[in-house]
Design a protein around this motif. Structure first.
Motif, PDB file in Angstrom:
ATOM      1  N   ILE A  11      58.584  32.192  20.051  1.00  0.00           N
ATOM      2  CA  ILE A  11      57.198  33.080  19.823  1.00  0.00           C
ATOM      3  C   ILE A  11      55.967  32.911  20.606  1.00  0.00           C
ATOM      4  O   ILE A  11      55.204  33.699  20.569  1.00  0.00           O
ATOM      5  CB  ILE A  11      56.638  32.664  17.831  1.00  0.00           C
ATOM      6  N   LEU A  12      56.167  31.222  20.928  1.00  0.00           N
ATOM      7  CA  LEU A  12      54.862  31.301  22.127  1.00  0.00           C
ATOM      8  C   LEU A  12      55.061  32.481  23.054  1.00  0.00           C
ATOM      9  O   LEU A  12      53.397  32.635  23.426  1.00  0.00           O
ATOM     10  CB  LEU A  12      54.887  29.706  21.754  1.00  0.00           C
ATOM     11  N   PHE A  13      56.060  32.775  24.188  1.00  0.00           N
ATOM     12  CA  PHE A  13      56.152  33.294  24.763  1.00  0.00           C
ATOM     13  C   PHE A  13      55.602  34.707  24.682  1.00  0.00           C
ATOM     14  O   PHE A  13      55.304  34.840  25.398  1.00  0.00           O
ATOM     15  CB  PHE A  13      57.290  33.145  25.493  1.00  0.00           C
ATOM     16  N   GLU A  14      55.833  35.152  23.717  1.00  0.00           N
ATOM     17  CA  GLU A  14      55.844  35.992  22.915  1.00  0.00           C
ATOM     18  C   GLU A  14      54.107  36.397  22.936  1.00  0.00           C
ATOM     19  O   GLU A  14      53.194  37.641  23.908  1.00  0.00           O
ATOM     20  CB  GLU A  14      56.666  37.242  21.671  1.00  0.00           C
ATOM     21  N   GLU A  15      53.639  36.085  22.191  1.00  0.00           N
ATOM     22  CA  GLU A  15      52.141  36.273  22.305  1.00  0.00           C
ATOM     23  C   GLU A  15      51.250  35.840  22.993  1.00  0.00           C
ATOM     24  O   GLU A  15      49.948  36.140  23.110  1.00  0.00           O
ATOM     25  CB  GLU A  15      51.744  34.787  20.428  1.00  0.00           C
ATOM     26  N   SER A  16      51.705  34.963  23.849  1.00  0.00           N
ATOM     27  CA  SER A  16      50.553  34.824  25.374  1.00  0.00           C
ATOM     28  C   SER A  16      50.882  35.722  26.150  1.00  0.00           C
ATOM     29  O   SER A  16      52.188  36.611  26.265  1.00  0.00           O
ATOM     30  CB  SER A  16      51.096  33.235  25.956  1.00  0.00           C
ATOM     31  N   GLY A  17      49.866  35.524  27.222  1.00  0.00           N
ATOM     32  CA  GLY A  17      49.906  36.469  28.534  1.00  0.00           C
ATOM     33  C   GLY A  17      48.727  36.667  29.212  1.00  0.00           C
ATOM     34  O   GLY A  17      47.831  35.314  29.152  1.00  0.00           O
ATOM     35  N   ASN A  18      48.562  37.370  30.107  1.00  0.00           N
ATOM     36  CA  ASN A  18      47.702  36.331  31.460  1.00  0.00           C
ATOM     37  C   ASN A  18      46.570  37.229  31.446  1.00  0.00           C
ATOM     38  O   ASN A  18      45.200  37.074  31.855  1.00  0.00           O
ATOM     39  CB  ASN A  18      48.115  36.634  32.894  1.00  0.00           C
TER      40      ASN A  18
END
Lengths: 348, 841
Positions: free
Chosen positions: A273-280
């Motif tokens: 979930i953390l990876f999915e919701e993050s971005g640059n």
């Protein structure tokens, strides 16, 4: 240390920390803080929170660093109070909390001396929770062995240091390796200590420390792309007390870019979930922020259960997050950078 | 002065709280400051915050508030400095008016100047002190190292340049004396052990450290604390070690000083240092004098300054709560104020307008509001403590009956029933009288002792408690567990059938109250007959008496409470409650416990010693009344003929009261609600027939109704639940509360017994000893007896009796009528603000 006898030794401190916790700045306060136009406004509003008059003896104009120092000072006073009031095993537990700061301080001092800063410049930048008396003499060491033999052997960090003793001179890459090796040993030791405490403390702390370990493993992997760090060395830096150990670790060791790491995290629901919701993108939260958010969520969980030490750890971490938040807002206010001001991580 | 006018001016102001008016104040922008400051002096107006949604830093006068805070900070800084020099701060008791806004600039300038001057002086002093510290440390180093070198020389007979660490061996191996370098410095004493350890580790044992303590503590120039330090000297060989040693010294914050190698140079340097220290001393004392002068001047005014700044800040704080008119010309505020003082407020406003030189007067406008006004009970120093007791349970609702005036009498009275001992009562009374007489002197001292302040604040209640206890003690005829025989006991063992011989030889004798010679036939004229104090069945007799007394007074107080609820219902024109609550409540209470009291009085009056065997048992009788059980007993014939019928009738009444209390009120409210419902629907019907403005009417009505209906329905459920709880609480409460009043007896018994035990176990031991030894033993044993009496009987027992009385008032008495759902009137008052700040400091 069961629920029946817990209050005899630790009831007062648990009550105290729960009281402190209710003084943590709320979302409504953040909303007000964000509307500030100057740091003096910020000061005025912080007066209505639990911080009270902590800035009232500071002359205007305020600086962000002063606010930062004062906030930290308040946490340190509270922590020191709890530490002096506590008995074994809580006192040991609280000491363990400080070791993390000690590691950071050591690394900070070594890096500073490498860059030809004098110790007296560096000392104020150290976190007061992690200060120890030999700290200021760190600069005499030029090799790791010397550092260990002369300075660290008396500190509680000595056993963690065993792994990275070598005759090598200290350089930039080295320092990062030292930091992570120390941290790995520290986390594993802390983990083991919490297991000996048993009951709720062990349950809660193993979850928290597992997250901390996994976060470090993932961050190390991501940061090591494009550096001289070999994959084997990378493996030795991963703390082995997280959920990623052992399968995740071997996968992370093989990772070559961000996408690989992401693929590894796919297997772990909470990290996915953390990876999915993050971005640059500027509008999205960075992975780091997502980690912080997740941490805050974990820390808040500590207060749902009674009769365990986890709340002391959680309180310190939440206070730290609050410190980061306020400083973030203060920086944005000071630099008139209103667009990014909501980049803080709400706690309650 | 103000307080006195309030007491005399408003009759019965303590019975119900003051009538309050919600007012609107229109203040001209230029006169607002002066007006608010006048109101602050008056302290009779509670402002409502009209901008609750606006952040603290977005309000209009935030800059002024901030300036005040800055001034306060400077003043605090000055105060800290004054305290550091232990200069007394003059408290003249002056209370200057809030200065005009333009004076603020002057004040700011003054403080700024003072602060800067202070800072400059401090900086100078710090530099000088640092210099001084360096020199003293150097002096110590020179002196101490001298001894090191002397020792070394005397040991080995060598010149100091060639002191050899490794002794002869080194000399032999190297073939020539080693030249050792050394550094000397000063370090904090507690850092010595880690310092030594670190030196050893870092230099692999190749250095030699000598250290010795500096005996006199030195002053730290920054914090001004006294710190203990040590002189050390380190010998080493080679430049590499030298740099390493220096780094370690730096790490441990040791200060290094140059130390000449030869003795002659050292001596010369030492002389130079001494003279420089002397010079510095004179300069330092001059700086100190200057600092002292500045601070003494500031100390004279600082209290007044604090008051001024706080007043300004309070005024701006209040102004921040006001609304700005659209035209920006006037400020609008909403406030609560007591109607009786409207005149005074008008006057204050006029004064404020005049002072500011404004032409347009400020306007005070009464307005209608649905909000519940705050509760404002004027108290004086006597009634305050009683009002506080009531308020700490719950603040009375607006214009609700205030139990405080009744508490003034009932509280000490119930207390005295438990604390009934004339001796202890007298002591308590004397202590309270002392506090009251020396009131002013004690007030001036402003003690910080919390426990003492608690006693002192309660001096008037203690006074009354003492006086009432004295009376109760006389009634119980109990003085330090002894009785006094003023009127002569009515029991006469000698004149009856007992001869003097029998009295002397027998320990216990039974006196027969039916016998005329043993008992005079009339009771002792005042209180308890002293003969009971000596009798074996004293406790039995007293218990029976005190229990009955407790019930009588307890039920009396509860009944009074119910009557007060009638006062509330009448005042709030709540006729439903009178018929559906008050009436059944009174009947319920009278039928059970009123009847019980009648039985008690009957037993006391109608039954005497001759037919004591047939005395009815009150408890069994009451239980039998509920069970409708009238067993055949030997004395049944003495039961009055109508009693059975009467009791059955009472029982039916009691049982009827419960549904009456439970059902009737919600039922009536429901009927009323339905009636209004019908009326409104019929009105709706007629209005549609009109046709023309029907639509508007419907719209309005629907809106009205849907709103009202929702509220009503919600309330109905609430009313039913509330009534249920109320009924259960009252019916069970009456019984349990009556039982609860028995604590009056229990505590009284405990007190009497404890004091008797203390007398018998401690003081009587001394009285039993004969001759001169007796004198000595009395002398010795009086102290423990007196101390224990004061500590246990006067302090602890009084505290326990106090708490029980408190409970009886809060729960047993007030639950009968007191809602306590109001909030306190909190006027904007300078006095209060300054006082509370003084507490903080």
């Amino acid at each position: 240390m069961n629920s029946l006898n817990f209050n005899i030794d630790f009831g007062y401190l648990e009550g105290l920390v729960r009281g402190f916790k209710s003084g943590i700045v709320k979302q409504a306060d953040y909303l007000n803080l964000m509307q500030c136009e100057t740091l003096d406004d910020l000061k005025l509003h912080l007066q209505s929170t639990d911080y009270g008059n902590f800035l009232s003896n500071e002359p205007s104009p305020l600086q962000v660093s002063i606010i930062d120092d004062k906030i930290r000072e308040k946490l340190v006073i509270e922590f020191e109070h709890m530490r002096t009031q506590s008995v074994v095993p809580l006192s040991t537990f609280l000491d363990y909390i400080t070791y993390g700061y000690m590691i950071d301080n050591i690394v900070l001092l070594i890096t500073g001396t490498l860059h030809q800063h004098t110790i007296s410049e560096l000392i104020p930048k150290c976190h007061p929770l992690g200060s120890f008396e030999q700290m200021e003499a760190l600069s005499i060491a030029s090799t790791l062995l010397e550092l260990y033999n002369a300075v660290l052997v008396d500190t509680p960090l000595a056993p963690y240091f065993i792994d990275c003793i070598s005759e090598q001179d200290i350089d930039e890459l080295n320092i990062e390796i030292i930091r992570n090796t120390l941290y790995r040993a520290y986390l594993e030791d802390f983990y083991k200590f919490c297991q000996t405490l048993g009951s709720t403390t062990a349950d809660y702390m193993s979850e928290v420390l597992a997250f901390e370990a996994d976060r470090r493993a993932i961050t190390i992997t991501i940061n090591s792309f494009g550096t001289e760090l070999t994959k084997d060395d990378r493996a030795t830096l991963f703390p082995r007390c997280g959920k990623l150990f052992p399968e995740g670790h071997s996968a992370l060791v093989r990772a070559d870019d961000y996408e690989h790491v992401r693929a590894v995290a796919e297997f772990y629901s909470e990290y996915r979930i953390l990876f999915e919701e993050s971005g640059n993108n500027p509008t999205e939260k960075t992975l780091e922020d997502k980690f912080f958010e997740h941490e805050v969520m974990l820390m808040k969980k500590a207060f749902l259960e009674q009769f365990h030490f986890g709340i002391f750890y959680a309180y310190v971490k939440l206070k730290e997050q609050e410190n980061r938040n306020i400083v973030w807002i203060a920086e944005c206010v000071a630099q008139r950078h209103q667009t990014r001001i909501d980049g803080y991580i709400p706690i309650f | 002065m103000m307080k006195i006018t309030i007491i005399t001016g408003g009759m019965g102001s303590l019975y119900r709280s003051e009538e309050m008016a919600s007012c609107q104040l229109f203040l001209q922008a230029e006169a607002a400051y002066a007006c608010v400051s006048e109101l602050g002096e008056l302290g009779l107006v509670q402002f409502r915050d009209l901008n609750p949604d606006v952040n603290a830093f977005q309000r209009k006068f935030v800059n002024e508030v901030r300036r005040c805070e800055e001034m306060e900070r400077k003043l605090r800084f000055l105060e800290k400095e004054i305290r550091k020099d232990e200069i007394p701060m003059l408290d003249t008791g002056d209370n200057p008016d809030a200065p005009a806004p333009r004076e603020m600039i002057d004040l700011e300038a003054t403080f700024e100047k003072l602060e800067n001057e202070m800072k400059e002086v401090n900086a100078n002093a710090e530099a000088l002190k640092r210099n001084y510290l360096d020199l003293t440390e150097l002096k110590h180093i020179l002196r101490k190292t001298q001894t090191f070198f002397d020792e070394a020389m005397s040991d080995q007979g060598m010149t100091e340049e060639s002191i050899v660490l490794l002794g002869e061996e080194a000399v032999k191996t190297s073939g020539q004396p080693l030249r050792l370098g050394f550094v000397a410095g000063v370090i904090l004493r507690e850092r010595i052990p880690p310092f030594e350890r670190m030196l050893w580790r870092a230099c692999r044992g190749n250095v030699f450290l000598r250290q010795t303590e500096i005996l006199t503590p030195l002053e730290d120039p920054v914090t001004g604390d006294r710190v203990h330090k040590s002189v050390f000297i380190i010998f080493f060989q080679g430049d590499q070690l030298k740099s390493r040693v220096k780094k370690i010294c730096e790490g441990f914050r040791a200060t290094l000083y140059p130390c000449p190698e030869t003795q002659a140079e050292r001596r010369e340097m030492s002389l130079g240092v001494t003279t420089r220290i002397e010079d510095l001393n004179t300069i330092l004392s001059q700086t100190q004098d200057h600092r002292h002068r500045v601070l003494v001047a500031a100390a004279k005014d600082i209290k007044v300054w604090f008051i001024k700044v706080r007043k300004i800040k309070a005024v701006y704080h209040t102004l921040n709560m006001l609304n700005l008119d659209v035209t920006q010309k006037c400020l609008i505020s909403e406030c609560w104020c007591p109607i009786r003082d409207l005149e005074k407020i008008q006057m204050a406003l006029r004064r404020g307008t005049e002072r500011s030189g404004g032409s347009v007067p400020s306007i005070l406008n009464r307005m209608e509001t649905k909000e519940q006004p705050p509760t404002y009970n004027c108290t004086n120093k006597f009634t305050k403590v009683f009002q506080d007791i009531v308020d700490s349970y719950g603040v009375a609702g607006y214009r609700e009956v205030n139990p405080a005036p009744f508490t003034i009498v009932s509280f000490p009275f119930l207390f005295s029933l438990m604390f009934g001992d004339a001796g202890h009562g007298t002591l308590m009374l004397l202590a309270a009288i002392a506090m009251v007489v020396f009131e002013k002197r004690i007030l001036r001292q402003k003690s910080d002792n919390e426990i003492w302040n608690m006693f002192f604040d309660g001096r008037y209640i203690i006074l009354l408690m003492g006086a009432f206890s004295l009376y109760a003690g006389l009634m119980y005829n109990d003085i330090f567990s002894k009785s006094i025989n003023i009127f002569g006991s009515v029991w006469h063992p000698t004149s009856g059938e007992f001869s003097a011989e029998i009295i002397k030889t027998h320990k216990d004798l039974t006196l027969d109250p039916t016998n005329d010679t043993d008992y005079r036939g009339v009771p002792y004229p005042f209180g308890m007959d002293p003969a009971w104090q000596l009798s074996l069945n004293k406790i039995k007799w007293l218990n029976s008496f005190k229990m009955k007394i407790s019930i009588i007074f307890g039920v009396g107080q509860m009944f009074f409470g119910v009557v007060l609820s009638l006062q509330n219902h009448r005042f709030f024109k709540d006729s439903i409650s009178i018929f559906c609550e008050f009436l059944p409540q009174v009947i319920f209470l009278t039928c059970i416990f009123g009847y019980l009291i009648v039985l008690i009085l009957h037993k006391w009056i109608a039954i005497d010693a001759t037919d004591a065997g047939c005395a009815p048992s009150l408890l069994i009788g009451l239980i039998n009344m509920f069970l409708l059980n009238y067993p055949e007993e030997p004395c049944s014939s003495r039961v009055p003929p109508g009693q059975k019928g009467l009791q059955s009738f009472l029982l039916i009444l009691i049982i009827l009261c419960v549904p009456w209390l439970l059902v009737l009120k919600p039922y009536i409210l429901k009927r009323r609600y339905q009636a209004t419902q019908q009326k409104s629907s019929s009105r709706l019907g007629t209005s549609t027939e009109d046709g023309k403005s029907a639509e508007d009417a419907i719209d309005g009505a629907i809106q009205d109704d849907s709103h009202g209906q929702y509220e009503e329905e919600l309330n109905l459920l609430e009313i039913v639940v509330h009534q249920c709880i109320h009924t259960i609480e009252y019916c069970l409460g009456c019984i349990s509360h009556t039982a609860s009043y028995l604590r009056l007896w229990a505590l009284s018994l405990a007190h009497a017994e404890l004091s008797e035990v203390l007398w018998n176990m401690v003081f009587r031991v001394a009285l039993k000893v004969d001759g001169y030894l007796g004198v000595i033993s009395i002398y010795i044993l009086f102290t423990p007896w007196a101390c224990l009496t004061i500590a246990i009987l006067l302090l602890m027992e009084a505290l326990s009796a106090f708490l029980h009385t408190l409970r009886l008032h809060w729960i047993e008495f007030q639950s009968k009528f007191y809602k306590g759902d109001g909030y306190l009137f909190d006027p904007f008052s300078f006095d209060k603000i300054i006082e509370s700040r003084a507490d903080e400091v």
